[in-house]
Design an enzyme around this catalytic site. Structure first.
Site, mmCIF file in Angstrom:
data_model
loop_
_atom_site.group_PDB
_atom_site.id
_atom_site.type_symbol
_atom_site.label_atom_id
_atom_site.label_comp_id
_atom_site.label_asym_id
_atom_site.label_seq_id
_atom_site.Cartn_x
_atom_site.Cartn_y
_atom_site.Cartn_z
ATOM 1 N N GLU A 80 33.001 49.377 41.228
ATOM 2 C CA GLU A 80 33.452 48.799 39.957
ATOM 3 C C GLU A 80 32.437 49.135 38.864
ATOM 4 O O GLU A 80 31.229 49.180 39.105
ATOM 5 C CB GLU A 80 33.552 47.287 40.123
ATOM 6 C CG GLU A 80 33.837 46.489 38.874
ATOM 7 C CD GLU A 80 33.694 44.983 39.077
ATOM 8 O OE1 GLU A 80 34.355 44.226 38.343
ATOM 9 O OE2 GLU A 80 32.914 44.562 39.969
ATOM 10 N N ASN A 105 39.167 45.698 32.865
ATOM 11 C CA ASN A 105 38.318 46.158 33.949
ATOM 12 C C ASN A 105 39.223 47.015 34.823
ATOM 13 O O ASN A 105 40.112 46.497 35.506
ATOM 14 C CB ASN A 105 37.753 44.958 34.711
ATOM 15 C CG ASN A 105 36.654 45.344 35.673
ATOM 16 O OD1 ASN A 105 36.557 46.481 36.107
ATOM 17 N ND2 ASN A 105 35.813 44.384 36.022
ATOM 18 N N LYS A 125 42.176 45.090 36.743
ATOM 19 C CA LYS A 125 41.782 43.901 37.496
ATOM 20 C C LYS A 125 42.574 42.671 37.070
ATOM 21 O O LYS A 125 42.653 42.333 35.892
ATOM 22 C CB LYS A 125 40.284 43.671 37.301
ATOM 23 C CG LYS A 125 39.670 42.574 38.167
ATOM 24 C CD LYS A 125 38.167 42.576 37.977
ATOM 25 C CE LYS A 125 37.459 41.540 38.809
ATOM 26 N NZ LYS A 125 35.986 41.607 38.622
ATOM 27 N N GLU A 148 33.403 37.901 32.213
ATOM 28 C CA GLU A 148 34.542 38.823 32.306
ATOM 29 C C GLU A 148 35.767 38.300 31.565
ATOM 30 O O GLU A 148 36.516 39.073 30.958
ATOM 31 C CB GLU A 148 34.886 39.108 33.764
ATOM 32 C CG GLU A 148 33.904 40.046 34.448
ATOM 33 C CD GLU A 148 34.422 40.540 35.776
ATOM 34 O OE1 GLU A 148 35.479 41.213 35.783
ATOM 35 O OE2 GLU A 148 33.785 40.253 36.803
ATOM 36 N N CYS A 178 36.754 44.157 42.883
ATOM 37 C CA CYS A 178 35.840 43.037 43.081
ATOM 38 C C CYS A 178 36.561 41.751 43.485
ATOM 39 O O CYS A 178 37.015 41.620 44.604
ATOM 40 C CB CYS A 178 34.992 42.852 41.832
ATOM 41 S SG CYS A 178 33.477 41.878 42.129
ATOM 42 N N ASN A 208 30.970 44.684 41.961
ATOM 43 C CA ASN A 208 29.621 44.334 41.520
ATOM 44 C C ASN A 208 29.518 42.835 41.769
ATOM 45 O O ASN A 208 29.894 42.033 40.902
ATOM 46 C CB ASN A 208 29.409 44.585 40.023
ATOM 47 C CG ASN A 208 29.279 46.047 39.635
ATOM 48 O OD1 ASN A 208 28.728 46.360 38.587
ATOM 49 N ND2 ASN A 208 29.811 46.949 40.433
#
Length: 318
Positions: A47, A106, A123, A142, A172, A197
């Protein structure tokens, strides 16, 4: 029919905030070369592979925008695409996407051996908060910097170079949610590529989680869900101490029985390789997890009708 492809997990050590993009790209090229030299035709990167994990800071304007890719490929990363095409190696890579209409995601893409984008994923399960948590040593923002993914969990049929594999992607936190896997499982997925991550501490505050427990959880969800959906999974970390904030490692390649067939041993740049026999998916898909024969979706409506928990009422004691 033999359906085998050799795949590599390209774990990356930390990328510091001060690291130049060219420096990071050289590391990725070295990992690509090593994987190709070991016979891999697919390489899975983490990621946000091109940058540090910037959602740990409160950023605005150009300080934030510098981490986003406005197109892929672009001049800053084209060497990776060009070299992969020469080596005849495809790859999964995660990055921060800024769309022409100003949306931020993301994102991850799957690039085939001809250098063409086979699929894109954004994501869905964004962790953290919109506003910084007062007094927290580490932030996880995020939800502030990214929009929720709008593409669902699509599966993609690869070409003959990858044995016509049915492939899917996650990023993730998605790997921790069984719904992500089951949506892909219902499309017959045979290989799931995941980059992460993940903090080596409790990212929501507190001291109840450490690097060991979080690495265990990362491996656990990959093994369990690979088994329950009869799929291969390649789960790849960016790891180590990144600007004073720890990231777990534990990159692994897991077979459809939930068994780890290769796992990283360090928190640094490291390549692990395995031969992915897609026919091994048939045991689970045709027997224990034959969805058509055994699923009862009419009993699962609560999964899509409700986000939060509603507990049963407390009954008065007699």
């Amino acid at each position: 029919m033999v359906r085998v492809l050799r795949a590599a997990a390209a774990q990356m050590g930390p990328t510091q905030r001060a690291d130049a993009r060219e420096h990071t790209l050289r590391r990725m090229l070295a990992l690509l070369e090593e994987a190709a030299g070991r016979g891999a035709s697919l390489v899975v990167f983490p990621e946000l592979a091109f940058t540090t994990f910037f959602p740990r800071w409160l950023l605005e304007g150009e300080a934030l925008d510098q981490y986003f890719e406005r197109s892929i490929p672009n001049p800053a990363v084209t060497k990776l695409f060009d070299r992969a095409r020469v080596l005849r190696v495809g790859f999964y890579v995660g990055y921060a996407e800024l769309t022409p209409n100003g949306r931020r995601y993301n994102c991850a893409i799957l690039v085939d051996r001809d250098g063409e984008i086979l699929g894109r994923y954004r994501k869905v399960h964004l962790p953290g908060s919109v506003e910084p948590r007062p007094g927290a040593r580490y932030q996880q923002l995020e939800k502030r910097y990214f929009d929720y993914g709008d593409l669902g969990f699509p599966a993609f049929r690869a070409g003959s170079a990858w044995a016509h594999a049915i492939m899917g992607m996650m990023i993730c936190n998605d790997r921790r949610w069984p719904e992500s896997w089951r949506v892909l499982g219902l499309q017959g997925v045979e290989l799931v590529c995941i980059g992460y991550n993940s903090a080596a501490y409790d990212p929501n505050g507190g001291v109840s989680e450490d690097a060991s427990l979080r690495t265990f959880h990362s491996t656990l969800v990959t093994q369990a869900n690979a088994y329950m959906n009869a799929t291969w999974a390649i789960s790849v970390a960016k790891a180590g101490e990144e600007d004073g904030s720890g990231l777990i490692g534990g990159s692994c390649i897991v077979d459809p029985n939930g068994c780890i067939v290769a796992q990283a041993a360090t928190l640094s740049d490291e390549v692990i390789v395995a031969d992915v026999d897609l026919n091994l998916c048939r045991q689970g898909k045709d027997k224990m997890f034959n969805f058509a024969a055994h699923r009862r979706p009419e009993q699962y409506r609560v999964l899509t009708e409700r986000a939060g928990v509603i507990e049963p009422a407390v009954l008065d004691a007699d």
